[in-house]
Design an enzyme around this catalytic site. Structure first.
Site, PDB file in Angstrom:
ATOM      1  N   HIS A 122      -4.243  -3.593   6.758  1.00 15.95           N
ATOM      2  CA  HIS A 122      -4.030  -3.858   5.125  1.00 15.95           C
ATOM      3  C   HIS A 122      -5.418  -4.233   4.732  1.00 15.95           C
ATOM      4  O   HIS A 122      -5.979  -5.345   4.507  1.00 15.95           O
ATOM      5  CB  HIS A 122      -2.924  -4.818   4.805  1.00 15.95           C
ATOM      6  N   ASP A 133       0.925  -0.985   0.130  1.00 13.17           N
ATOM      7  CA  ASP A 133       0.129   0.063   0.068  1.00 13.17           C
ATOM      8  C   ASP A 133       1.068   1.133   0.044  1.00 13.17           C
ATOM      9  O   ASP A 133       0.537   2.299  -0.753  1.00 13.17           O
ATOM     10  CB  ASP A 133      -0.977   0.137   1.218  1.00 13.17           C
TER      11      ASP A 133
HETATM   12  P1  NDP Z   1      -1.648 -15.703  -3.556  1.00 19.47           P
HETATM   13  O1  NDP Z   1      -0.285 -16.195  -3.412  1.00 19.47           O
HETATM   14  O2  NDP Z   1      -2.221 -15.049  -4.618  1.00 19.47           O
HETATM   15  O3  NDP Z   1      -2.096 -15.035  -1.926  1.00 19.47           O
HETATM   16  C1  NDP Z   1      -1.722 -15.419  -0.679  1.00 19.47           C
HETATM   17  C2  NDP Z   1      -2.078 -14.687   0.257  1.00 19.47           C
HETATM   18  O4  NDP Z   1      -1.528 -13.395   0.381  1.00 19.47           O
HETATM   19  C3  NDP Z   1      -3.643 -14.475   0.257  1.00 19.47           C
HETATM   20  O5  NDP Z   1      -3.961 -14.472   1.605  1.00 19.47           O
HETATM   21  C4  NDP Z   1      -3.989 -12.908  -0.184  1.00 19.47           C
HETATM   22  O6  NDP Z   1      -4.979 -12.339   0.087  1.00 19.47           O
HETATM   23  C5  NDP Z   1      -2.659 -12.277   0.195  1.00 19.47           C
HETATM   24  N1  NDP Z   1      -2.048 -11.131  -0.062  1.00 19.47           N
HETATM   25  C6  NDP Z   1      -1.872 -10.089   0.969  1.00 19.47           C
HETATM   26  N2  NDP Z   1      -1.592  -8.926   0.182  1.00 19.47           N
HETATM   27  C7  NDP Z   1      -2.064  -9.221  -1.123  1.00 19.47           C
HETATM   28  C8  NDP Z   1      -1.981  -8.488  -2.394  1.00 19.47           C
HETATM   29  N3  NDP Z   1      -1.568  -6.998  -2.332  1.00 19.47           N
HETATM   30  N4  NDP Z   1      -2.487  -9.094  -3.476  1.00 19.47           N
HETATM   31  C9  NDP Z   1      -2.584 -10.147  -3.580  1.00 19.47           C
HETATM   32  N5  NDP Z   1      -2.690 -11.155  -2.298  1.00 19.47           N
HETATM   33  C10 NDP Z   1      -2.440 -10.483  -1.366  1.00 19.47           C
HETATM   34  O7  NDP Z   1      -2.615 -16.864  -3.169  1.00 19.47           O
HETATM   35  P2  NDP Z   1      -2.573 -18.461  -4.006  1.00 19.47           P
HETATM   36  O8  NDP Z   1      -3.942 -18.990  -3.924  1.00 19.47           O
HETATM   37  O9  NDP Z   1      -1.990 -18.518  -5.418  1.00 19.47           O
HETATM   38  O10 NDP Z   1      -1.525 -19.198  -3.000  1.00 19.47           O
HETATM   39  C11 NDP Z   1      -1.723 -19.686  -1.777  1.00 19.47           C
HETATM   40  C12 NDP Z   1      -0.697 -20.714  -1.343  1.00 19.47           C
HETATM   41  O11 NDP Z   1      -0.948 -20.840  -0.019  1.00 19.47           O
HETATM   42  C13 NDP Z   1      -1.411 -21.930  -2.006  1.00 19.47           C
HETATM   43  O12 NDP Z   1      -0.456 -22.635  -2.838  1.00 19.47           O
HETATM   44  C14 NDP Z   1      -1.860 -22.791  -0.886  1.00 19.47           C
HETATM   45  O13 NDP Z   1      -1.750 -23.948  -1.276  1.00 19.47           O
HETATM   46  C15 NDP Z   1      -0.806 -22.442   0.228  1.00 19.47           C
HETATM   47  N6  NDP Z   1      -1.316 -22.347   1.454  1.00 19.47           N
HETATM   48  C16 NDP Z   1      -0.466 -22.902   2.421  1.00 19.47           C
HETATM   49  C17 NDP Z   1      -0.557 -23.085   3.685  1.00 19.47           C
HETATM   50  C18 NDP Z   1       0.495 -23.414   4.581  1.00 19.47           C
HETATM   51  O14 NDP Z   1       1.790 -23.463   3.961  1.00 19.47           O
HETATM   52  N7  NDP Z   1       0.285 -24.041   5.952  1.00 19.47           N
HETATM   53  C19 NDP Z   1      -1.967 -22.775   4.189  1.00 19.47           C
HETATM   54  C20 NDP Z   1      -2.920 -22.326   2.972  1.00 19.47           C
HETATM   55  C21 NDP Z   1      -2.632 -21.977   1.999  1.00 19.47           C
HETATM   56  P3  NDP Z   1      -6.423 -12.500  -0.693  1.00 19.47           P
HETATM   57  O15 NDP Z   1      -6.776 -13.916  -0.564  1.00 19.47           O
HETATM   58  O16 NDP Z   1      -7.161 -11.564   0.185  1.00 19.47           O
HETATM   59  O17 NDP Z   1      -6.000 -12.197  -2.002  1.00 19.47           O
END
Ligand code: NDP
Length: 325
Positions: free
Chosen positions: A187, A159
């Site tokens: 955020h 931001d």
């Molecule tokens: P992203 O990599 O796009 O996003 C991940 C997180 O970052 C989301 O919560 C997203 O929020 C947040 N975020 C924060 N700021 C921003 C921003 N400016 N723009 C976009 N996102 C932002 O998500 P994916 O689904 O591609 O990847 C998530 C991964 O996490 C998956 O591979 C999943 O398997 C993994 N995962 C791993 C866990 C663990 O390691 N224990 C637990 C849960 C999931 P928002 O949703 O609001 O966009």
């Protein structure tokens, strides 16, 4: 040769994780002379995709990448880690209420706080990116009583960078000429991008733009930038989020430049009338690996109202997860 630093990234096969791992491994975060051990965490169904990321990381042959650990076990990923980038989070599913999302993520971040507490370096620096980032950081902190509570932070740097870019465009300047922008609070769309203390090439930013543009264009554009990117790209911002995470940790560890500050969401300590108990975006300066909240800024009524509104939202989020903190 310096001792390698252990950097954990959760959600490492996701969009942001994919953009982040390569830049961390290449030295963009901690410098070209700092070897990195990358500890990549994913949920079990994403382990195959994670193997692909590992193969690509190896294929880059980065001089700074010392070792990779890829796992679905948080205690393996966080073992002795010095920096933890908590990116993985549950995305909002169809029909999911905000409260359900808060709770689903609260569970992930309480488990991760406990795992960090059990095995991480006692001075681990934690940056939460996964949303709702500020509240997730609070949950992780409260579940890690053996770690330094100051070291649980959340990302408002994207931001902050968005504010620099909007103001640079409006004033025909370059982002490097802009100093002292602030993102206060959460955020989320209630964040308060504050230009009252900002300088463009040494001049007061608010003397260069009109109040109407500031209040009615700049603030909402920064607050809603994520949604605008989803609309344009069909996917949420990823490379810019990863880049901001790199900026956040680099400045925290290596320091902020003289005469400037950055925005970090850190545990509130009463500064600017925000009582202890939330993770709140503040202007900070960093030196010797630590941060300090900038003190003594004058806050007018326009700012006070917005700073209180974003604090109120954080208290509501906190109330929604009170069983876990
Ligand atoms: P992203 O990599 O796009 O996003 C991940 C997180 O970052 C989301 O919560 C997203 O929020 C947040 N975020 C924060 N700021 C921003 C921003 N400016 N723009 C976009 N996102 C932002 O998500 P994916 O689904 O591609 O990847 C998530 C991964 O996490 C998956 O591979 C999943 O398997 C993994 N995962 C791993 C866990 C663990 O390691 N224990 C637990 C849960 C999931 P928002 O949703 O609001 O966009």
């Amino acid at each position: 040769m310096k001792k390698p630093v252990n950097v954990a990234i959760t959600g490492a096969a996701g969009q942001i994780g994919y953009a982040l791992a390569f830049r961390v491994a290449s030295g963009a975060m901690l410098g070209p002379d700092q070897p990195i051990n990358l500890h990549l965490l994913e949920i079990t169904p994403a382990l195959n995709a994670l193997q692909g990321v590992v193969m690509e990381l190896n294929d880059c042959a980065f001089p700074t990448l010392n070792k990779i650990v890829a796992t679905d076990d948080a205690k393996v990923a966080f073992k002795d880690c010095d920096v933890a980038l908590l990116v993985g989070a549950r995305p909002r599913g169809p029909g999911m209420e905000r409260k359900d999302l808060l709770l689903a993520n609260a569970q992930i971040f309480s488990a991760q706080g406990k795992a960090l507490d059990a095995v991480a370096n006692r001075n681990v620096r934690v940056l939460v990116v996964g949303n709702p980032a500020n509240t997730n950081a609070l949950i992780a902190q409260r579940n890690a009583p053996g770690l330094n509570p100051r070291n649980f932070t959340a990302m408002v740097r994207l931001d902050h960078n968005r504010a620099l870019s909007q103001l640079a465009e409006k004033t025909g300047s370059h982002s490097t000429q802009i100093k002292k922008a602030i993102i206060w609070g959460n955020h989320s769309a209630t964040q308060y991008p504050d230009l009252h203390h900002t300088l463009v090439d040494g001049k007061q930013a608010l003397s260069l733009v009109d109040q109407k543009w500031y209040a009615e264009t700049f603030i909402p554009v920064v607050q809603q930038r994520g949604a605008a990117i989803i609309k344009a790209r069909g996917q949420s911002s990823a490379a810019s989020a990863a880049s901001a995470a790199i900026d956040h940790i680099r400045d925290w560890v290596l320091g902020t430049p003289e005469g400037d500050w950055v925005s970090m969401a850190v545990p509130s300590d009463g500064s600017y009338g925000i009582p202890e108990g939330v993770i709140y975006g503040y202007p900070v300066t960093c030196k010797d690996g630590d941060y300090q909240i900038v003190q003594g800024l004058q806050i007018n009524d326009f700012s006070r109202q917005r700073m209180d509104a974003t604090h109120k939202e954080l208290l509501e989020e906190k109330d929604g997860v009170k069983e876990l903190i």
